[in-house]
Design a protein around this motif. Structure first.
Motif, mmCIF file in Angstrom:
data_model
loop_
_atom_site.group_PDB
_atom_site.id
_atom_site.type_symbol
_atom_site.label_atom_id
_atom_site.label_comp_id
_atom_site.label_asym_id
_atom_site.label_seq_id
_atom_site.Cartn_x
_atom_site.Cartn_y
_atom_site.Cartn_z
ATOM 1 N N SER A 1 0.878 -1.179 0.000
ATOM 2 C CA SER A 1 0.000 0.000 0.000
ATOM 3 C C SER A 1 0.910 1.221 0.000
ATOM 4 O O SER A 1 2.139 1.099 0.073
ATOM 5 C CB SER A 1 -0.906 0.005 1.225
ATOM 6 N N LYS A 2 0.327 2.390 -0.020
ATOM 7 C CA LYS A 2 1.150 3.604 -0.040
ATOM 8 C C LYS A 2 1.971 3.751 1.238
ATOM 9 O O LYS A 2 3.031 4.402 1.234
ATOM 10 C CB LYS A 2 0.251 4.834 -0.235
ATOM 11 N N ASN A 3 1.494 3.148 2.340
ATOM 12 C CA ASN A 3 2.204 3.250 3.621
ATOM 13 C C ASN A 3 3.112 2.053 3.914
ATOM 14 O O ASN A 3 3.782 2.021 4.936
ATOM 15 C CB ASN A 3 1.194 3.384 4.764
ATOM 16 N N PRO B 1 13.539 -14.369 -5.187
ATOM 17 C CA PRO B 1 13.256 -14.478 -6.631
ATOM 18 C C PRO B 1 11.852 -14.973 -6.944
ATOM 19 O O PRO B 1 11.405 -14.882 -8.095
ATOM 20 C CB PRO B 1 14.307 -15.494 -7.122
ATOM 21 N N SER B 2 11.143 -15.497 -5.947
ATOM 22 C CA SER B 2 9.780 -15.962 -6.224
ATOM 23 C C SER B 2 8.795 -14.807 -6.366
ATOM 24 O O SER B 2 7.680 -14.993 -6.860
ATOM 25 C CB SER B 2 9.301 -16.905 -5.109
ATOM 26 N N VAL B 3 9.174 -13.601 -5.925
ATOM 27 C CA VAL B 3 8.279 -12.440 -6.058
ATOM 28 C C VAL B 3 8.292 -11.982 -7.516
ATOM 29 O O VAL B 3 9.292 -11.483 -8.020
ATOM 30 C CB VAL B 3 8.704 -11.292 -5.123
ATOM 31 N N LYS B 4 7.146 -12.165 -8.173
ATOM 32 C CA LYS B 4 7.029 -11.893 -9.613
ATOM 33 C C LYS B 4 6.269 -10.600 -9.896
ATOM 34 O O LYS B 4 6.552 -9.902 -10.866
ATOM 35 C CB LYS B 4 6.309 -13.076 -10.271
ATOM 36 N N TYR B 5 5.284 -10.293 -9.054
ATOM 37 C CA TYR B 5 4.475 -9.093 -9.230
ATOM 38 C C TYR B 5 4.336 -8.368 -7.894
ATOM 39 O O TYR B 5 4.556 -8.946 -6.820
ATOM 40 C CB TYR B 5 3.062 -9.443 -9.731
ATOM 41 N N ILE B 6 3.930 -7.102 -7.975
ATOM 42 C CA ILE B 6 3.581 -6.322 -6.783
ATOM 43 C C ILE B 6 2.207 -5.700 -7.027
ATOM 44 O O ILE B 6 1.952 -5.130 -8.096
ATOM 45 C CB ILE B 6 4.616 -5.222 -6.492
ATOM 46 N N LEU B 7 1.332 -5.835 -6.041
ATOM 47 C CA LEU B 7 0.009 -5.215 -6.108
ATOM 48 C C LEU B 7 -0.052 -4.116 -5.068
ATOM 49 O O LEU B 7 0.025 -4.378 -3.868
ATOM 50 C CB LEU B 7 -1.082 -6.256 -5.832
ATOM 51 N N ASN B 8 -0.156 -2.863 -5.527
ATOM 52 C CA ASN B 8 -0.305 -1.719 -4.631
ATOM 53 C C ASN B 8 -1.797 -1.442 -4.476
ATOM 54 O O ASN B 8 -2.448 -0.910 -5.383
ATOM 55 C CB ASN B 8 0.413 -0.492 -5.191
ATOM 56 N N SER C 1 -3.302 -0.571 -10.369
ATOM 57 C CA SER C 1 -2.450 -1.724 -10.087
ATOM 58 C C SER C 1 -3.243 -3.025 -10.212
ATOM 59 O O SER C 1 -2.727 -4.048 -10.670
ATOM 60 C CB SER C 1 -1.859 -1.599 -8.671
ATOM 61 N N TYR C 2 -4.517 -2.984 -9.817
ATOM 62 C CA TYR C 2 -5.381 -4.158 -9.972
ATOM 63 C C TYR C 2 -5.562 -4.513 -11.445
ATOM 64 O O TYR C 2 -5.489 -5.684 -11.837
ATOM 65 C CB TYR C 2 -6.753 -3.880 -9.360
ATOM 66 N N THR C 3 -5.786 -3.486 -12.266
ATOM 67 C CA THR C 3 -6.031 -3.711 -13.692
ATOM 68 C C THR C 3 -4.807 -4.337 -14.364
ATOM 69 O O THR C 3 -4.918 -5.292 -15.142
ATOM 70 C CB THR C 3 -6.380 -2.376 -14.381
ATOM 71 N N LYS C 4 -3.619 -3.784 -14.059
ATOM 72 C CA LYS C 4 -2.384 -4.303 -14.658
ATOM 73 C C LYS C 4 -2.129 -5.751 -14.234
ATOM 74 O O LYS C 4 -1.702 -6.583 -15.041
ATOM 75 C CB LYS C 4 -1.201 -3.427 -14.253
ATOM 76 N N LEU C 5 -2.411 -6.031 -12.966
ATOM 77 C CA LEU C 5 -2.156 -7.385 -12.475
ATOM 78 C C LEU C 5 -3.101 -8.389 -13.127
ATOM 79 O O LEU C 5 -2.670 -9.477 -13.550
ATOM 80 C CB LEU C 5 -2.305 -7.435 -10.954
ATOM 81 N N ALA C 6 -4.378 -8.055 -13.234
ATOM 82 C CA ALA C 6 -5.331 -8.968 -13.872
ATOM 83 C C ALA C 6 -4.920 -9.261 -15.312
ATOM 84 O O ALA C 6 -4.981 -10.408 -15.780
ATOM 85 C CB ALA C 6 -6.734 -8.382 -13.819
ATOM 86 N N LYS C 7 -4.487 -8.234 -16.000
ATOM 87 C CA LYS C 7 -4.053 -8.406 -17.396
ATOM 88 C C LYS C 7 -2.840 -9.338 -17.476
ATOM 89 O O LYS C 7 -2.775 -10.243 -18.314
ATOM 90 C CB LYS C 7 -3.724 -7.045 -18.005
ATOM 91 N N ALA C 8 -1.868 -9.120 -16.592
ATOM 92 C CA ALA C 8 -0.658 -9.948 -16.595
ATOM 93 C C ALA C 8 -0.988 -11.415 -16.292
ATOM 94 O O ALA C 8 -0.443 -12.328 -16.924
ATOM 95 C CB ALA C 8 0.341 -9.410 -15.564
ATOM 96 N N ILE C 9 -1.884 -11.627 -15.338
ATOM 97 C CA ILE C 9 -2.268 -12.997 -14.982
ATOM 98 C C ILE C 9 -2.952 -13.684 -16.159
ATOM 99 O O ILE C 9 -2.641 -14.832 -16.509
ATOM 100 C CB ILE C 9 -3.186 -12.996 -13.739
ATOM 101 N N ASN C 10 -3.866 -12.989 -16.789
ATOM 102 C CA ASN C 10 -4.632 -13.589 -17.880
ATOM 103 C C ASN C 10 -3.760 -13.895 -19.088
ATOM 104 O O ASN C 10 -4.031 -14.854 -19.829
ATOM 105 C CB ASN C 10 -5.788 -12.669 -18.283
#
Length: 787
Positions: A77-79, A87-94, A100-109
């Motif tokens: 989050s911002k805080n 190395p297992s961390v592939k994405y970050i959701l802020n 950030s939600y939109t970009k993540l959904a697109k990447a997953i799909n």
């Protein structure tokens, strides 16, 4: 005339292929594993869910191989933002940024390799952008499994609508208590079959170290109370501080440890106000000598040490809706008697003399509980025993099995689960061995000298460690082999008979007069013959003595008619014959083989292909022994009867996915229905030994498949999804019952596991050998090509 055969290594093409593939690190199309994406907070963020996810992912990776790849989408989050080195961390959701939600959904799909998304859900993680979160899970076009860390009862309409949205979208749900599942069904709309209850994971520890650890940490002579977790006012530590003066009056040596740093979010908002409040209360109550802060984020190993030295663990949370507590679970798994406020998790677990409950904020009730528990060691021990049996199903190894099966099903079986073979660990074997022999029983993992010794167990130990030495040439093992051999010599009487039972004072017990000792004598002959087979590899003083003891008893075995005892002697003769060519050996082998064939022909019919009118224990050793007779004599009658009987046994002990051993609750009798449950490690181990020999002679791949399936019983592929092998101690639990496991780790079970583990090494010799077998099989059929 006796002749000796030189000790030499057989050429093993399979090993050669494995070594070539391993050494060259040849990539193939099989190297791309299906991916599980876990959306969660993650270290270095310091919070309970981050630690939980890290432990779960480690458990899954440790328990399975060549099955899946786990990647992480770290929630921020911002805080709360971090730099991730894992190395297992592939994405970050802020969660503070809707895009950030939109970009993540697109990447997953767009990632075809992601087969399923596992969401660790806590309401506070997405409270800023609930509507965007709801849109996100709708947009994700992959199977979704959601873990609810909190389940609130009696929701208002708005809250219920948001939760219901998740329930409707998720393909599977995971909660940590039965109470949480009940709330979802009662207060929301969800099909109960969609919910899996998988308790918060806990760590296996080696019990019995309390005194050692108190000395190590400087707490000798103290009765230790403890609580741990990231500090905040919700933990209501002041309730304990207000109870302590009454406890100190009765137990002046008491010490209360408050373990953990202040929660980062709390520290950011209000600094150390709460800790300062607690410090002031300690002074007001005159508790400076009875309370100690461990003011840091404690590493796991150190935390488990603190819990193991704790006499009573105090859980004082004042949140009645707290569904589950990892701190509570960890304490119970470390053998802590617990006194707790009545959160649902505590009421579910502490029922039945497992701990005590006190009302939220009620210091008087807490003081009464602590005084009773600290003043009654027998009560605490009873709570420990009951608590461990309740909590053992929650160990991370079991959590991994249960999560993997839920995820596999939710993902439409898009990946196959392959268990990783544990590293070979002799720690418990060594702990169970005195300078006289291998002890018979243990209480949990603590050896029990009062249980005494048996030739049965020392014979098993000698076989297992001979296997180990043959494979690894570990010189340290020789001293243990000498102990076991000397014990067998101690039990051999002047006339060549063997006695079995010896007490802690090295005296033969009355059991030797009241029981049939043929089976134990047969095991001794098996062990002696096996040691003789390692002539030229082991020191001559051992193999020469083993040969002498074998010869001294051999003539007496002609009077043995017990099926299993004959089978054990045959195994001894088979291995003895590998080094010592003796006409007498062949005579005895034919004699015993003919007896077994005669017994088979007397009992077998169209529907019952067995040597007796019942299946009992150690069944596999009978057809295996007869097959060994064929290997020496080339008598095809022995081969055919052995195969017919063994295939009949396999039909009655395997289904398509697992082994189901004959129950020790009641044997399988000809013409009657068999009992269920009550499965022993020795039977699984003997099945594995037999499967290896049948594969070696018949070259049938199905025997190998069943060997792998049987060994996986130890790793959780059983009706409870419960590991039977304890990787923490190197011991093996004593049995699998209908609803639980026997937590003691005695000689028979531990040595049976070790024999099985060493036996499969030829085919599954390292953690990745299953993978290599798949590569080899695929190569033969053209199923993969070099990348």
């Amino acid at each position: 005339m006796k002749t000796r055969k030189s000790a030499g290594n057989k050429f093993q093409p399979f090993h050669s292929i494995i070594e070539q593939i391993s050494a060259q690190n040849i990539p193939t199309t099989l190297d791309v594993l299906p991916e599980i994406l876990v959306i969660t907070t993650f270290p270095p963020r310091q919070c309970g869910i981050a630690t939980y996810s890290q432990d779960l992912i480690k458990a899954l990776n440790d328990h399975y191989v060549d099955s899946f790849s786990i990647k992480v989408c770290a929630i921020e989050s911002k805080n709360e933002q971090h730099t991730y080195t894992d190395p297992s961390v592939k994405y970050i959701l802020n969660t503070s940024e809707p895009q950030s939600y939109t970009k993540l959904a697109k990447a997953i799909n767009e990632d075809e390799n992601i087969k399923i998304v596992l969401m660790q859900h806590e309401f506070g993680l997405v409270h800023e952008t609930v509507s965007h979160f709801n849109t996100f899970i709708d947009d994700v076009q992959k199977p979704l499994s959601v873990v609810f860390h909190t389940v609130l009862p009696n929701p208002n309409e708005e809250f219920k609508a948001n939760v219901q949205h998740i329930l409707n979208r998720a393909d599977s749900l995971i909660v940590m208590t039965n109470n949480a599942a009940d709330i979802l069904v009662r207060d929301y709309i969800v099909d109960r079959t969609k919910i899996a209850v998988i308790a918060h994971g806990t760590h296996l520890v080696a019990h019995g170290r309390e005194a050692e650890l108190k000395k190590q940490y400087g707490f000798e002579g103290r009765k230790v109370l403890s609580t741990f977790g990231l500090l905040s006012s919700g933990k209501s530590i002041e309730t304990t501080l207000d109870a302590l003066p009454q406890v100190v009056k009765n137990h002046p040596d008491v010490l209360f440890l408050i373990i953990g740093k202040t929660h980062p979010t709390v520290a950011l908002q209000e600094g150390e106000v709460y800790r300062e409040f607690l410090t002031q209360k300690i002074a007001e109550n005159g508790l400076e000598n009875n309370v100690q802060f461990i003011n840091k984020y404690v590493a796991l190993d150190e935390l488990l040490d603190y819990l193991q030295l704790t006499d009573v663990y105090v859980f004082s949370s004042k949140d009645p809706n707290q569904a589950v507590s990892g701190t509570f679970s960890y304490a119970l798994s470390c053998a802590c008697p617990i006194v707790s406020t009545p959160i649902p998790h505590a009421k579910e677990v502490l029922a039945g003399d497992t701990g005590m409950i006190f009302d939220f904020g009620n210091s008087q009730q807490l003081a009464d509980c602590l005084n009773e528990m600290l003043g009654d060691e027998e009560l605490r021990n009873r709570m420990i025993h009951n608590g461990l049996h309740k909590i053992v199903h929650t160990i991370w190894e079991n959590s991994a099995v249960n999560h993997a099966k839920v995820l596999q099903k939710t993902a439409g079986n898009s990946f196959k689960l392959q268990y990783r073979n544990p590293k070979i660990n002799l720690d418990h074997v060594k702990h169970m061995t005195t300078d006289f022999g291998f002890l018979q029983f243990s209480k949990l993992n603590v050896p029990d000298p009062e249980s005494g010794y048996t030739i049965d167990d020392n014979a098993r130990a000698m076989i297992a460690l001979c296997q180990h030495y043959k494979k690894y040439r570990d010189r340290e093992v020789i001293k243990y082999l000498k102990i076991y051999l000397d014990f067998i010599e101690f039990c051999q009487q002047p006339d060549g008979r063997f006695l079995n039972y010896v007490d802690v004072n090295k005296k033969f017990t009355a059991q030797n007069d009241n029981e049939n000792l043929e089976d134990s004598s047969g095991r001794a002959m098996w062990a002696l013959g096996y040691m003789v087979s390692l002539t030229g590899m082991l020191p001559a003083e051992l193999t020469d003595k083993a040969e002498g003891l074998f010869q001294k008893t051999l003539s007496l075995t002609k009077d043995i008619y017990s099926t299993r005892a004959m089978a054990f002697v045959i195994k001894g003769l088979y291995y003895y014959n590998r080094q010592v060519k003796d006409a007498d050996t062949l005579i005895y082998i034919k004699m015993f083989a003919d007896r077994l064939v005669q017994m088979y022909r007397h009992e077998a019919d169209e529907n019952w292909k067995w040597f007796e009118s019942y299946l009992t224990y150690a069944n596999s050793v009978l057809p295996e022994a007869l097959l060994l007779c064929y290997a020496i004599t080339n008598n095809e009658v022995y081969r055919d009867v052995a195969k017919e009987a063994f295939d009949f046994l396999l039909e009655n002990t395997f289904d398509d996915t697992s082994i189901k051993i004959i129950s020790n609750r009641g044997w399988m009798v000809k013409g009657k229905n068999r009992e269920q449950y009550g499965e022993q490690p020795i039977d699984v181990a003997y099945t594995i030994l037999a499967l290896r020999k049948f594969h070696d002679i018949f070259k049938d791949e199905e025997y190998l498949n069943k060997m792998e399936m049987a060994f996986n019983w130890f790793l959780g592929n059983n009706h409870l999804n419960h590991v039977i092998y304890n990787p923490c101690t190197g011991g093996c639990f004593d049995g699998l019952e209908e609803h639980s496991v026997n937590l003691n780790q005695g000689a028979e079970s531990t040595l049976s596991y070790l024999m099985a583990r060493l036996t499969i090494t030829k085919y599954f010799g390292n953690p990745d050998t299953v993978y290599f077998r798949r590569k080899i099989k695929a190569a033969k059929t053209g199923a993969f090509k070099i990348a």
